[in-house]
Design a protein around this motif. Structure first.
Motif, short mmCIF file in Angstrom:
data_model
loop_
_atom_site.label_atom_id
_atom_site.label_comp_id
_atom_site.label_asym_id
_atom_site.label_seq_id
_atom_site.Cartn_x
_atom_site.Cartn_y
_atom_site.Cartn_z
N GLU A 1 -16.12 9.29 45.33
CA GLU A 1 -16.21 7.98 44.70
C GLU A 1 -15.01 7.67 43.81
O GLU A 1 -15.01 6.68 43.10
CB GLU A 1 -17.49 7.89 43.87
CG GLU A 1 -18.75 8.00 44.71
CD GLU A 1 -20.01 7.74 43.89
OE1 GLU A 1 -19.87 7.43 42.69
OE2 GLU A 1 -21.11 7.85 44.46
N LEU B 1 -19.14 0.71 48.11
CA LEU B 1 -20.52 1.15 47.96
C LEU B 1 -21.48 0.06 48.40
O LEU B 1 -21.28 -1.13 48.12
CB LEU B 1 -20.80 1.52 46.51
CG LEU B 1 -19.93 2.63 45.91
CD1 LEU B 1 -20.27 2.85 44.46
CD2 LEU B 1 -20.11 3.92 46.71
N ASN C 1 -24.62 3.95 48.24
CA ASN C 1 -24.02 4.85 49.22
C ASN C 1 -22.64 4.32 49.62
O ASN C 1 -22.37 3.11 49.56
CB ASN C 1 -24.91 4.97 50.46
CG ASN C 1 -26.27 5.56 50.12
OD1 ASN C 1 -26.35 6.52 49.35
ND2 ASN C 1 -27.34 4.97 50.64
#
Length: 738
Positions: free
Chosen positions: A133, A158, A162
């Motif tokens: 991320e 995202l 997810n």
């Protein structure tokens, strides 16, 4: 030896150390100048590193905007490709979209749906290092499509927490050349941007020859170990330089400024020369001034001696001009000392007056506290016994009302009950000077509380007076005794009414107040401030200083009890706050009550009392009460409600009954009792040893805090309906054994 000779010897004695000191100072200035130059270069390098991060952040912002594109949200890749293609054309970059597995879905440098679309390996390696991320800024690489030196910025996209895609922007390295154009480094300085591996990304000079080359040597070792620093060495071009570097915090790239070593040394040498010339000039001026002062020192010293003698006698030193600046300074110091002595004398007198006033104020505050403490102990004891008497009367009257069928008798009982209610209010007034009674404290909504009390407050005013109310929105809740609060407001309203016999307006306002600094006796924190002001006769300073004393009043005999302001003050202190009084004769009075904000939520409004019915479940109860009259009235009342009642005269007897094996569903106990076991100690023993038995405590007044989880406390005199409802609730509550 004459003063002139002594001064000349003194000058010579000073000159030799001064010359040595000047030489040391020049050497120090040289070193400091070099150090200052290095520090300035560090700051320049840090600023340039942040500019690099800012330049990269601008393009990251474009990716962030693209990541929330509706076409990407809907999975419409052709539309997203067209949108990304327009942006890449304007930014001279490439937009690449690929899924988490690494499969490239589109690249704006290739037609849409191109089958073979390569992914730069360095980006995948950095993604594995920094996590899924993170925002990634790649090292420099040779782009396989454009065949040019480039770098990439990659962000995750995202969806519902997810990672759905990774969005990249491929940027030509020459874009960063604009950093040097905008910052305009000196022509003989060399600015270089290198990536994590030391590869040159951009350079202010001869970029075409050095971009893509890897730097090495001691400076790279330092760059790998530290975020910023400097190194004396040679540039890639072979020139002797002092290189200063700073690592950009976001991109992890390093900005290096290389300055020819001779330039740094020349700046320090120039500063040293300037300081040397200045030192020589000052030394020459000092020699000349010393010789000039020596001529007039003798006559000036005599004047100074006379001035000093006058200062010793406390006389004012008069102005006088000398031929020597130092003598003028000494004389000015003597004059200032003379003025300071007179000012100090006046200041000392003023401080003595303030100290006396502060001592008197502290003495009054101590006496006020001692009065309230003594009165609190006295009235607390009286209130305790008085409440026991009232409890006997109220219970007996309620039982009589329940059993009597005669209307005249019922009317007399109702009259007696009203008298008992007035006695309860009087006892409540007395307890305003005692310790906090937890059984009577509630967390209240101030808006709801003041609205419920408003008819009572307005009813106390004649027709020629108006009560104006201002309540701030979202006033914080506070924890207080509602009856004491209403009584305090009523007392203040009546004081204002009596101060304005011709009528007028009384202003009542409630608002939140945050104290950022302690204000004796309040600690810093959140408070609700209740202010009541009038334009009445006001009070003199002498009366204001006594107004909060218990039973102090200026009214005629029979016109006032002196319980008004002291009761309000006692209520405020009992609630954890304070009351302040501001009044001037002929200008009215302002009373401010500060109440601490409560952390608890405001409970739901209490239901209307119901009559005692026959719905009380059968249960056994141990009544622990040392007052015979209360036992003789409460016991039949509880038995009338359907309970099987056993009586204990104190806590010690109650423990003996329990230890004998007799079990009870409920225990109703007074708190203040003779013997080794009072109500609180009894409650602690029962909660620890007889966990199936529920206990309710009742008190007319106590200085002890109960603080036992799950133990209810009733305030005497309690209504029979309230007592039965509490006992029913305790019987229905799950046992502590479960």
């Amino acid at each position: 030896m004459r003063i002139r000779s002594r001064l000349l010897i003194l000058v010579l004695a000073v000159l030799v150390p001064a010359i040595i000191t000047a030489a040391a100072s020049i050497a120090y200035v040289y070193l400091e100048a070099q150090q200052a130059n290095k520090q300035n270069m560090r700051e320049v390098t840090r600023a340039m590193a942040l500019v690099v991060d800012k330049e990269i952040a601008r393009r990251e912002a474009i990716l962030r905007t693209l990541s929330i594109s509706q076409s990407l949200e809907e999975g419409d890749l052709p539309s997203f490709y067209r949108q990304a293609h327009r942006i890449s054309d304007t930014t001279d970059s490439a937009i690449i979209l690929h899924d988490p597995s690494g499969k490239v879905l589109l690249n704006t440098r290739l037609p849409f749906n191109t089958v073979e679309q390569p992914l730069v390996p360095i980006v995948r390696e950095l993604r594995e290092r920094y996590g899924p991320e993170a925002t990634i800024v790649s090292n420099l690489y040779f782009a396989p499509i454009s065949k040019r030196n480039s770098f990439s910025i990659q962000i995750p996209v995202l969806r519902n927490g997810n990672i759905a895609y990774y969005l990249d922007m491929g940027i030509y390295a020459n874009i960063l050349q604009s950093v040097f154009d905008e910052q305009r480094l000196p022509s003989n300085w060399i600015g270089t941007i290198v990536d994590r591996t030391g590869v040159v990304v951009a350079r202010s000079k001869q970029a075409q020859d050095y971009v893509g080359r890897r730097a090495n040597g001691p400076i790279m070792d330092k760059i790998r170990q530290y975020n910023d620093g400097f190194n004396d060495g040679t540039a890639l071009s072979g020139e002797a330089v002092s290189a200063f570097f700073s690592k950009a915090p976001n991109s992890d790239w390093t900005f290096v400024v290389s300055v020819p070593r001779k330039d740094l040394q020349q700046a320090a040498i120039a500063t040293t020369k300037m300081m040397g010339l200045l030192s020589l000039f000052l030394l020459g001026c000092a020699i000349w001034a010393a010789l000039w002062v020596a001529a007039g020192t003798s006559r000036s010293a005599q004047v100074l001696r006379l001035a000093a003698e006058g200062l010793g006698r406390g006389e004012t030193v008069e102005p006088h001009a000398f031929d020597i600046e130092e003598m003028d300074a000494v004389h000015a110091a003597l004059r200032k000392a003379s003025a300071d002595l007179h000012d100090a004398k006046r200041e000392l007198e003023r401080r003595v007056e303030l100290a006396v006033a502060d001592a008197q104020h502290a003495q009054r505050a101590l006496l006020q506290g001692q009065k309230l403490e003594s009165l609190g102990r006295l009235t607390g004891g009286i209130a305790h016994d008085f409440n026991n008497v009232l409890q006997t009367l109220t219970t007996g009257l309620q039982v009589a009302a329940m059993t009597s069928k005669d209307e005249k008798t019922a009317a007399l009982i109702a009259t007696c009950q009203r008298a008992v209610k007035q006695g309860t209010q009087l006892a409540s007034q007395l307890m305003a000077f005692g310790r906090t009674q937890e059984a009577r404290l509630e967390t209240v909504d101030m808006t709801r509380q003041i609205n419920s009390a408003l008819p009572l407050l307005k009813g106390a005013l004649p027709s020629n007076m108006e009560l104006k109310l201002e309540v701030e929105q979202d006033v914080w809740p506070v924890r207080l005794d509602p009856l004491q609060f209403e009584l305090a407001l009523l007392n203040l309203i009546m004081n204002s009414r009596d101060a304005m016999p011709q009528g007028g307006v009384i202003q009542l306002s409630i608002h939140n107040d945050i104290l950022t600094q302690p204000a004796d006796p309040l600690q810093a924190g959140d408070y609700v401030c209740v202010k009541l002001s009038d334009a009445g006769a006001g009070m003199s300073d002498e009366i204001s200083s006594k107004a909060l004393d218990p039973f102090f009043t200026t009214k005629m005999m029979g016109k006032g009890s002196g319980m008004g302001l002291p009761q309000a003050y006692g209520f405020a202190r009992q609630s954890g706050g304070t009351l302040t009084l501001s009044s001037k004769a002929g200008e009215g009075t302002l009373v401010s009550i500060y109440l601490p904000r409560s952390d608890s939520d405001v409970p739901a409004p209490k239901p209307v009392k119901e009559e005692v019915g026959a719905s009380m479940p059968a249960a056994t109860l141990l009544l622990v009460e040392d007052d015979t009259l209360i036992r003789e009235t409460v016991r039949p009342a509880l038995e009338l409600a359907g309970l099987s009642v056993t009586v204990a005269r104190d806590g010690d007897e109650a423990l003996r009954i329990l230890e004998s094996g007799t079990t009870f569903d409920l225990i109703l106990s007074d708190i203040v009792m003779p013997g080794a076991t009072d109500g609180i100690a009894l409650a602690k023993a029962i909660t620890a040893r007889f966990r199936a038995t529920r206990i309710v405590l009742a008190t007319g007044y106590t200085e002890q805090a109960v603080g036992i989880p799950g133990v209810r406390v009733l305030a005497k005199p309690y209504h029979l309906v309230d007592l039965i409802n509490v006992l029913k609730h305790e019987l229905q509550r799950p046992s502590r054994l479960h």
